[in-house]
Every structure is written in C-alpha cells, then in structure tokens.
Design a protein around this motif. Structure first.
Motif, PDB file in Angstrom:
ATOM      1  N   ALA A   1       0.822  -1.212   0.000  1.00  0.00           N
ATOM      2  CA  ALA A   1       0.000   0.000   0.000  1.00  0.00           C
ATOM      3  C   ALA A   1       0.855   1.260   0.000  1.00  0.00           C
ATOM      4  O   ALA A   1       0.436   2.306  -0.498  1.00  0.00           O
ATOM      5  CB  ALA A   1      -0.928   0.003   1.210  1.00  0.00           C
ATOM      6  N   ASP A   2       2.059   1.167   0.575  1.00  0.00           N
ATOM      7  CA  ASP A   2       2.959   2.309   0.692  1.00  0.00           C
ATOM      8  C   ASP A   2       4.383   1.817   0.448  1.00  0.00           C
ATOM      9  O   ASP A   2       4.984   1.179   1.314  1.00  0.00           O
ATOM     10  CB  ASP A   2       2.840   2.946   2.071  1.00  0.00           C
ATOM     11  CG  ASP A   2       3.868   4.051   2.310  1.00  0.00           C
ATOM     12  OD1 ASP A   2       4.475   4.539   1.322  1.00  0.00           O
ATOM     13  OD2 ASP A   2       4.077   4.419   3.480  1.00  0.00           O
ATOM     14  N   VAL A   3       4.934   2.099  -0.722  1.00  0.00           N
ATOM     15  CA  VAL A   3       6.258   1.580  -1.073  1.00  0.00           C
ATOM     16  C   VAL A   3       7.328   2.068  -0.106  1.00  0.00           C
ATOM     17  O   VAL A   3       8.346   1.397   0.111  1.00  0.00           O
ATOM     18  CB  VAL A   3       6.602   1.945  -2.530  1.00  0.00           C
ATOM     19  CG1 VAL A   3       6.888   3.437  -2.677  1.00  0.00           C
ATOM     20  CG2 VAL A   3       7.767   1.113  -3.043  1.00  0.00           C
ATOM     21  N   HIS A   4       7.107   3.214   0.530  1.00  0.00           N
ATOM     22  CA  HIS A   4       8.105   3.753   1.452  1.00  0.00           C
ATOM     23  C   HIS A   4       8.202   2.933   2.740  1.00  0.00           C
ATOM     24  O   HIS A   4       9.156   3.109   3.512  1.00  0.00           O
ATOM     25  CB  HIS A   4       7.805   5.217   1.757  1.00  0.00           C
ATOM     26  CG  HIS A   4       7.958   6.102   0.553  1.00  0.00           C
ATOM     27  ND1 HIS A   4       9.188   6.450   0.055  1.00  0.00           N
ATOM     28  CD2 HIS A   4       7.026   6.671  -0.258  1.00  0.00           C
ATOM     29  CE1 HIS A   4       9.021   7.214  -1.015  1.00  0.00           C
ATOM     30  NE2 HIS A   4       7.726   7.350  -1.224  1.00  0.00           N
ATOM     31  N   ALA A   5       7.239   2.041   2.975  1.00  0.00           N
ATOM     32  CA  ALA A   5       7.354   1.132   4.115  1.00  0.00           C
ATOM     33  C   ALA A   5       8.601   0.260   3.992  1.00  0.00           C
ATOM     34  O   ALA A   5       9.118  -0.227   5.002  1.00  0.00           O
ATOM     35  CB  ALA A   5       6.113   0.251   4.215  1.00  0.00           C
ATOM     36  N   LEU A   6       9.104   0.067   2.772  1.00  0.00           N
ATOM     37  CA  LEU A   6      10.310  -0.744   2.582  1.00  0.00           C
ATOM     38  C   LEU A   6      11.528  -0.121   3.264  1.00  0.00           C
ATOM     39  O   LEU A   6      12.534  -0.806   3.472  1.00  0.00           O
ATOM     40  CB  LEU A   6      10.585  -0.927   1.089  1.00  0.00           C
ATOM     41  CG  LEU A   6       9.551  -1.753   0.318  1.00  0.00           C
ATOM     42  CD1 LEU A   6       9.848  -1.705  -1.173  1.00  0.00           C
ATOM     43  CD2 LEU A   6       9.517  -3.190   0.823  1.00  0.00           C
ATOM     44  N   ARG A   7      11.445   1.167   3.582  1.00  0.00           N
ATOM     45  CA  ARG A   7      12.545   1.823   4.301  1.00  0.00           C
ATOM     46  C   ARG A   7      12.518   1.521   5.804  1.00  0.00           C
ATOM     47  O   ARG A   7      13.506   1.742   6.492  1.00  0.00           O
ATOM     48  CB  ARG A   7      12.463   3.341   4.109  1.00  0.00           C
ATOM     49  CG  ARG A   7      12.909   3.852   2.753  1.00  0.00           C
ATOM     50  CD  ARG A   7      13.098   5.358   2.842  1.00  0.00           C
ATOM     51  NE  ARG A   7      13.707   5.907   1.647  1.00  0.00           N
ATOM     52  CZ  ARG A   7      13.050   6.563   0.694  1.00  0.00           C
ATOM     53  NH1 ARG A   7      11.731   6.709   0.818  1.00  0.00           N
ATOM     54  NH2 ARG A   7      13.676   7.044  -0.351  1.00  0.00           N
ATOM     55  N   ARG A   8      11.379   1.031   6.287  1.00  0.00           N
ATOM     56  CA  ARG A   8      11.218   0.866   7.732  1.00  0.00           C
ATOM     57  C   ARG A   8      11.501  -0.585   8.118  1.00  0.00           C
ATOM     58  O   ARG A   8      10.622  -1.321   8.575  1.00  0.00           O
ATOM     59  CB  ARG A   8       9.813   1.309   8.142  1.00  0.00           C
ATOM     60  CG  ARG A   8       9.512   2.763   7.780  1.00  0.00           C
ATOM     61  CD  ARG A   8       8.259   3.274   8.435  1.00  0.00           C
ATOM     62  NE  ARG A   8       7.043   2.714   7.874  1.00  0.00           N
ATOM     63  CZ  ARG A   8       6.364   3.235   6.844  1.00  0.00           C
ATOM     64  NH1 ARG A   8       6.813   4.331   6.244  1.00  0.00           N
ATOM     65  NH2 ARG A   8       5.247   2.667   6.408  1.00  0.00           N
ATOM     66  N   GLN A   9      12.764  -0.982   7.954  1.00  0.00           N
ATOM     67  CA  GLN A   9      13.127  -2.376   8.211  1.00  0.00           C
ATOM     68  C   GLN A   9      13.114  -2.695   9.704  1.00  0.00           C
ATOM     69  O   GLN A   9      13.645  -1.945  10.513  1.00  0.00           O
ATOM     70  CB  GLN A   9      14.521  -2.685   7.646  1.00  0.00           C
ATOM     71  CG  GLN A   9      14.670  -2.462   6.155  1.00  0.00           C
ATOM     72  CD  GLN A   9      15.254  -1.109   5.823  1.00  0.00           C
ATOM     73  OE1 GLN A   9      15.646  -0.353   6.701  1.00  0.00           O
ATOM     74  NE2 GLN A   9      15.303  -0.783   4.544  1.00  0.00           N
ATOM     75  N   ARG A  10      12.527  -3.828  10.041  1.00  0.00           N
ATOM     76  CA  ARG A  10      12.584  -4.355  11.405  1.00  0.00           C
ATOM     77  C   ARG A  10      13.583  -5.503  11.498  1.00  0.00           C
ATOM     78  O   ARG A  10      14.225  -5.705  12.521  1.00  0.00           O
ATOM     79  CB  ARG A  10      11.198  -4.846  11.841  1.00  0.00           C
ATOM     80  CG  ARG A  10      10.129  -3.757  11.908  1.00  0.00           C
ATOM     81  CD  ARG A  10      10.206  -2.973  13.202  1.00  0.00           C
ATOM     82  NE  ARG A  10       9.971  -3.817  14.366  1.00  0.00           N
ATOM     83  CZ  ARG A  10       8.763  -4.155  14.807  1.00  0.00           C
ATOM     84  NH1 ARG A  10       7.673  -3.758  14.180  1.00  0.00           N
ATOM     85  NH2 ARG A  10       8.640  -4.913  15.895  1.00  0.00           N
ATOM     86  N   LEU A  11      13.660  -6.300  10.422  1.00  0.00           N
ATOM     87  CA  LEU A  11      14.534  -7.466  10.408  1.00  0.00           C
ATOM     88  C   LEU A  11      14.858  -7.833   8.964  1.00  0.00           C
ATOM     89  O   LEU A  11      13.998  -7.729   8.085  1.00  0.00           O
ATOM     90  CB  LEU A  11      13.844  -8.658  11.094  1.00  0.00           C
ATOM     91  CG  LEU A  11      14.604  -9.991  11.095  1.00  0.00           C
ATOM     92  CD1 LEU A  11      15.821  -9.918  12.010  1.00  0.00           C
ATOM     93  CD2 LEU A  11      13.683 -11.135  11.520  1.00  0.00           C
ATOM     94  N   VAL A  12      16.096  -8.234   8.742  1.00  0.00           N
ATOM     95  CA  VAL A  12      16.503  -8.811   7.459  1.00  0.00           C
ATOM     96  C   VAL A  12      17.088 -10.182   7.753  1.00  0.00           C
ATOM     97  O   VAL A  12      17.920 -10.333   8.647  1.00  0.00           O
ATOM     98  CB  VAL A  12      17.558  -7.934   6.751  1.00  0.00           C
ATOM     99  CG1 VAL A  12      17.963  -8.566   5.409  1.00  0.00           C
ATOM    100  CG2 VAL A  12      17.041  -6.513   6.539  1.00  0.00           C
ATOM    101  N   LEU A  13      16.649 -11.183   7.000  1.00  0.00           N
ATOM    102  CA  LEU A  13      17.244 -12.516   7.085  1.00  0.00           C
ATOM    103  C   LEU A  13      17.915 -12.834   5.759  1.00  0.00           C
ATOM    104  O   LEU A  13      17.305 -12.645   4.701  1.00  0.00           O
ATOM    105  CB  LEU A  13      16.185 -13.595   7.352  1.00  0.00           C
ATOM    106  CG  LEU A  13      15.533 -13.724   8.716  1.00  0.00           C
ATOM    107  CD1 LEU A  13      14.647 -14.958   8.740  1.00  0.00           C
ATOM    108  CD2 LEU A  13      16.552 -13.812   9.830  1.00  0.00           C
TER     109      LEU A  13
END
Length: 397
Positions: free
Chosen positions: A376-388
């Motif tokens: 819904a909001d591509v900028h949410a991709l900037r708000r990382q909580r975790l990367v595996l």
C-alpha cells in the motif's frame, strides 16, 4: 527453528497475501508459510524461537538487478576506482554489499568489476566467511578497445577475442556475461551512449559462447540500433534500454523491437537511481518525462521489467533501494503491490533464480520484515525491522 509472525505476509506475487501471517524457518530454508493459527499448530513450531512483529509485514528479501560494487557512488567514483588497489576495492565491495543487505537487498547482481573481485566476495559469502547478500557477478564486461568501461579489463577486438573473454569470465566463475553493446556516459573519450560498439554478428558470438558455458547475457544498450541487435542475438536482459536515436537525435521507439523483447521474454533493467528526483532535475524536465514515457510505452507492449539502480555511479547509493522503487510508483504510476512483486518474485524469475523471491516452503529464508504494508505504501520498505539472509538475522540499516 525460527517462527516469525506479523500482521501481514506478502508471499511475492502481487495480491498474494496472508493476513495475520507467520513464517517458519529451519536453518536457511523456509519450512512453511501461512496464517498464524495454522503455523502455531505446525509440528516444528513448539520448540521454535518466536519473534512477533505487530504492525509489520513479512515479505521476500529485495532483489537489485544492476549494481557496481567496486564504485563508491561519489562524484569522484572513477578517480577513486583508478587510485585503489585490489585490496582496497575488495574491502569496498564487502562494505557496500553489506550496506545493501542491511537495507533489505538480499540478492544483488553486479554487472562489472575488476578481475572478478565481486566473485571472490560472493564465494566468501557462500562459504559463510562473510555476511552479505546473495551475489551474482559478471566480472569484466566485454567492450571494444577503449570502449565503455574498458578499465575493467574486458577489452576485445574481433571474434576470437570475444570468445576468449567469455571463456575467461566463465572460468573465473561469472554468473552472467555482460557486454557493452552501446557506449555509455561514465567513460571519458569513449563512444557516445547512442553508438553501437559491436555488430550483430559479434553479439551473436557473445551469446553463443555464453550459452555454451551455461550463462545468460546482459547487454548494456542505450542506442536503438544496439537494442535491436542485442534482441536479435538473444540476450537475456537489456540494461538501460534508452531507445536513443543515432547522433543523439532523440528517442527512436520501434514497436516491432519492443514486441520482440516481450515475445522472447527478455527483461529490461531500466536502472534508475534512488535519488531519481535529483536525477530528474539534473537531466531536465523533458528528458526525464521522455524516460518515464519510454517505460510506460514498453509496459504497454508487454515488456518485462527487472528493477535495478546502477548503484555505484554518482549519487546512486547502495542503501536506499526503496527510493529507487518509489520511482515506479510515483513517476511511472504503477501500484506499490506491483512494484513489490517486481523487486521480489518478478526479479527472481528474470534472473532465473528458483529459490528466492517468494515466501514459500522450500525457498531460501531470504526475508524482510518492515513496519506497515509496502503493498500500500512503497516507502514502508525503508522501515526495516529485520533482514534474514539464508536464515541468518541481520541488523537493518
């Protein structure tokens, strides 16, 4: 075992979503993905470490289809490259690859380095000696003497030299063969971007030799003549694909060539930078509008797209892939959900990768957790909580 839960799981294809979802990981592999209630009943969930992410989304790790890890994205990137020895470049490659990973890029295709340095880093990551994204590398791109990016060491003159360089890159362990079908902007005193650097016959030889080695071919092509030649030769991806007419005469859009790109399943990597607004100001309103229109024009003809950033060139940083993806939403006009698919399942398909790009049982555990809903909001991709990456947690950027 690791059990991740979130308000939403995006499995990769646009519209394929699991509300109140969960993902179960065993080592480097996804064991199951489904609703939280379903996975709570899974036999492996009982003893699993559990991490809950309220208000967040789990999705596949992002895939960047075009980067140059030996460049530092500064205005002096070429000077820094020439001044650096291999040891310095190796350190830079590692640092920039890790920066991309912390920003959610779990697979990155590098399309030009010196002496296969990226391949050495790739191998160290694969052996578990370094943390980093899954790397695909081309080593030195093929280019004519003093052609675009000649300084990588891939200069060739004639059919036999072309065959020898492709075989050399294959022997180094390249994942893809890169050929500079046209000129480019970053190399002083080289052919202009619209000018073809290889004949159709020469490009056919590149593809023939690469195919014999089991490798795809990525063709850098700005000029329409070089695009048409690359398509006829049977390349796998076209980088930039700017449709420039000869003598810098403006766009030269050829409907039959675009439809052939679509029919052959060739993916186009437009390679626009994260700071696309700054780039738009630099090139001017008209040129930027033409670039956007070219993307829409190709899309209307069924061309498949592979997102990439050309990271390493000035201002195209490694740690803001979300900024580059926002171009397709805010300038081109595609939905955020389509763009998320483009950078995950779609990119994996374009690169021939069958174990990444989806949240599904049996796939590698390359995962991203972000606050909000990026469909819904591509900028949410900037708000990382975790990367595996392959099941290993990474501290986000």
């Amino acid at each position: 075992m690791l059990l991740l839960t979130a308000d939403l799981v995006l499995t990769g294809p646009d519209g394929d979503r699991i509300p109140d979802g969960a993902v179960l990981v065993d080592g480097s592999t996804i064991v199951a993905a489904g609703s939280r209630a379903e996975l709570d009943r899974h036999p492996g969930a009982a003893g699993a470490q559990r991490r809950d992410f309220p208000g967040a989304t789990i999705l596949p790790g992002l895939i960047n289809g075009h980067a140059h890890l030996v460049w530092d994205a500064s205005m002096a990137m070429l000077a820094h490259y020439f001044d650096a020895d291999d040891a310095e470049l190796l350190l830079g490659v590692v640092g920039r690859a890790q920066r991309a990973l912390r920003a959610g890029v779990t697979t990155l295709r590098d399309l030009g380095d010196r002496r296969g340095l990226v391949l050495r880093v790739r191998d160290a990551i694969d052996r578990g000696e370094l943390t980093g994204p899954r790397l695909l590398g081309s080593a030195a791109p093929l280019t004519p003497p003093k052609g675009h990016c000649w300084f990588f060491g891939g200069e060739v003159d004639g059919i036999e030299a072309i065959r020898a360089q492709v075989r050399h890159n294959a022997a180094l362990g390249a994942d893809v063969i890169k050929v500079m079908a046209s000129g480019g902007q970053m190399t002083p005193d080289s052919p202009p971007t619209w000018a073809a650097q290889f004949s159709r016959q020469e490009l056919r030889v590149v593809v023939e030799e690469a195919t014999a080695a089991g490798l795809p071919v990525a063709a850098h092509a700005h000029g329409t003549g070089s695009i048409a030649a690359a398509v006829a030769a049977g390349v796998s991806t076209i980088e930039h694909c700017s449709w420039q007419g000869e003598q810098n005469s403006g766009p030269d859009l050829r409907d039959e060539v675009a439809r052939e790109i679509s029919a052959r399943g060739i993916a186009v990597c437009h390679a626009y930078p994260p700071d696309w607004r700054g780039f738009a100001e630099f090139v001017g309103e008209q040129r930027f509008a033409e670039a956007v229109q070219r993307v829409r024009w190709m899309d209307e003809r069924g061309v498949a797209f592979l997102p990439g950033t050309d990271s390493g060139v000035p201002t195209s940083v490694f740690d803001d892939y979300a900024g580059a993806l926002s171009y397709y939403v805010e300038a081109v006009g595609w939905t955020p959900g389509r763009v998320v698919e483009l950078a995950t399942a779609g990119a994996a398909a374009a690169l021939g990768l069958d174990r990444v790009g989806r949240v599904s049982a049996g796939f590698d555990a390359d995962l991203l957790v972000v606050d909000g809903d990026p469909s819904a909001d591509v900028h949410a991709l900037r708000r990382q909580r975790l990367v595996l990456t392959r099941g290993e947690p990474v501290t986000p950027a």
